[in-house]
Design an enzyme around this catalytic site. Structure first.
Site, PDB file in Angstrom:
ATOM      1  N   GLU A  50       9.578 -14.423   2.424  1.00 16.36           N
ATOM      2  CA  GLU A  50       9.349 -13.322   3.365  1.00 16.36           C
ATOM      3  C   GLU A  50       8.915 -12.059   2.616  1.00 16.36           C
ATOM      4  O   GLU A  50       8.008 -11.346   3.042  1.00 16.36           O
ATOM      5  CB  GLU A  50      10.619 -13.072   4.171  1.00 16.36           C
ATOM      6  CG  GLU A  50      10.602 -11.832   5.038  1.00 16.36           C
ATOM      7  CD  GLU A  50      11.818 -10.964   4.807  1.00 16.36           C
ATOM      8  OE1 GLU A  50      11.636  -9.756   4.529  1.00 16.36           O
ATOM      9  OE2 GLU A  50      12.954 -11.481   4.912  1.00 16.36           O
ATOM     10  N   HIS A  51       9.564 -11.772   1.484  1.00 17.48           N
ATOM     11  CA  HIS A  51       9.173 -10.616   0.679  1.00 17.48           C
ATOM     12  C   HIS A  51       7.775 -10.793   0.093  1.00 17.48           C
ATOM     13  O   HIS A  51       6.937  -9.878   0.131  1.00 17.48           O
ATOM     14  CB  HIS A  51      10.175 -10.420  -0.465  1.00 17.48           C
ATOM     15  CG  HIS A  51      11.399  -9.660  -0.084  1.00 17.48           C
ATOM     16  ND1 HIS A  51      11.819  -8.539  -0.764  1.00 17.48           N
ATOM     17  CD2 HIS A  51      12.302  -9.841   0.911  1.00 17.48           C
ATOM     18  CE1 HIS A  51      12.922  -8.074  -0.217  1.00 17.48           C
ATOM     19  NE2 HIS A  51      13.252  -8.855   0.801  1.00 17.48           N
TER      20      HIS A  51
END
Length: 428
Positions: A50-51
């Site tokens: 996600e990052h």
């Protein structure tokens, strides 16, 4: 306005709720993949992915992603949970095509550059350290680990320093390809949006996304309960007492949500009034119920000074026991009103509305209207809630506590108080 739903040829679900009075649109892509879909060696990879999705694609650098959305006054972010990952944005309605393009870009063409990966791993290590140093965060991580020990559902979303530092770009690509498929994703927009226009934009950018992901089903969760206490030299203690709850699809899911409101959903709730207001045993207390696809957990969280721990749990247990004997109609009506107000207030936020629709589509395969939800709540009776209370609070307890907790009621006394006995065939 009602929710409109379309499905693309590759199986991707696209939904909108048009709110014509708004000039903005909240939109996002929700994926049925979260921390519990990781293998043991992948602990933390869903959150890292996600990052890394914002750290550059084949067409955009990390700076390009940020500046393009902010040049038009928009915002973009993402979040990882136990069972889902979401990538979302909010923009003015004329900038909707740009937001769709950027969200599709980070899902289809992220590079996961090794240099960017090394920097982001360092960032997440700081997150892990910060969570450990924040007792009211750490106690919840220990809570799920204890309730579902040695299971993917019980592992923290952030991962561990060892696992996070070990991940490679190839592992991120592999996890994405294995977990992200159109049949496990929904794209939702709420606000000043035209359904047909939105579907066309999504079709252009995600119509060729792979129909199916070669993912393994997550490990079936089994609530086990247990006891975790960590002595720290702090001025206050963070304490959670929990029990086995109900899954999203279970008959008593909404009843459990209402019960949590009656017991600890506001300043008029039983626990707040008895434990905080009348006895002054803590400065914060509330109840919660978390549902998952195959299990659930009911809990009470309290924060107290180092002098209140000895009396705290006996009083909480007394209130839980009383709920199994009597609940007033007035309490049920108040909880229903709270639930309804919360639903209606959340509808005033396009971001909340888009998230609700996405969650319902992933969980139930269809949007669920406010009136349908209220009809379900309308069928609840005080007899059903007292029966549920008696069953919930006779399950195996989970206790987690951090801080000056040496005088906290022992787990054996909690079990005796609940009239629960552990089967001889199950080891402690």
């Amino acid at each position: 306005m009602s929710v409109q739903v379309s499905r693309l040829s590759n199986g991707l679900t696209v939904a909108t709720e048009t709110l014509p009075h708004l000039e903005s649109v909240a939109l996002g892509v929700w994926v049925k993949s979260g921390s519990r879909h990781e293998t043991e060696d992948e602990h933390g990879i869903a959150h890292l992915l996600e990052h890394m999705a914002f750290k550059g694609t084949q067409r955009r650098s990390a700076l390009d992603i940020a500046t393009e959305i902010e040049d038009v006054g928009g915002e973009i972010n993402a979040a990882t949970s136990v069972e889902t990952t979401a990538f979302y944005a909010r923009v003015l309605k004329d900038d909707l095509p740009l937001a769709v393009d950027i969200l599709a870009d980070i899902l289809t063409e992220s590079k996961f550059d090794p240099e960017e990966l090394e920097r982001e791993q360092h960032v997440i290590l700081q997150e892990i350290g910060a969570a450990h140093d924040t007792p009211d965060d750490a106690v919840f991580d220990r809570f799920t680990e204890t309730a579902y020990r040695h299971q993917s559902l019980g592992r923290s979303i952030l991962g561990t320093p060892d696992t996070v530092q070990a991940f490679t770009s190839q592992q991120l690509h592999d996890f994405l390809e294995r977990q992200y498929g159109a049949d496990r994703m929904v794209v939702v927009a709420a606000g000043g949006v035209d359904h047909d226009d939105f579907v066309r934009e999504v079709e252009k950018r995600l119509g060729d996304f792979r129909p199916h992901a070669d993912q393994m089903k997550p490990q079936v969760a089994h609530y086990v309960g247990g006891d975790y206490r960590e002595m720290r030299d702090l001025r206050d203690a963070q304490i959670i007492l929990g029990f086995e709850g109900r899954a999203y699809h279970a008959r008593d899911f909404y009843a459990s949500q209402v019960l949590s409101m009656i017991l600890g959903g506001g300043m008029s709730s039983r626990l707040f009034q008895e434990v905080r207001e009348k006895r002054g045993l803590c400065y914060s207390i509330y109840a919660f119920h978390w549902g998952f696809s195959d299990t659930g957990i009911f809990g009470v969280h309290a924060a107290t000074g180092d002098t209140g721990t000895e009396e705290l749990l006996p009083v909480i247990l007394q209130e839980l026991s009383r709920a199994g004997e009597q609940i007033d109609q007035q309490e049920l009506d108040r909880a229903r009103a709270q639930f309804r107000a919360s639903l209606l207030m959340s509808r005033e936020s396009p971001s909340s509305r888009a998230s609700q629709v996405a969650r319902q589509l992933l969980l139930y395969g269809r949007p669920i209207g406010t009136e349908e939800l209220m009809d379900r709540l309308g069928g609840l009776t005080v007899e059903r809630l007292t029966d549920l209370s008696a069953r919930l609070f006779s399950s195996k307890p989970t206790v987690t506590a951090i801080g000056p907790v040496g005088k906290l009621m022992p787990i054996s006394a909690i079990r005796d108080n609940l009239s629960w006995r552990q089967p001889q065939s199950i080891a402690v």
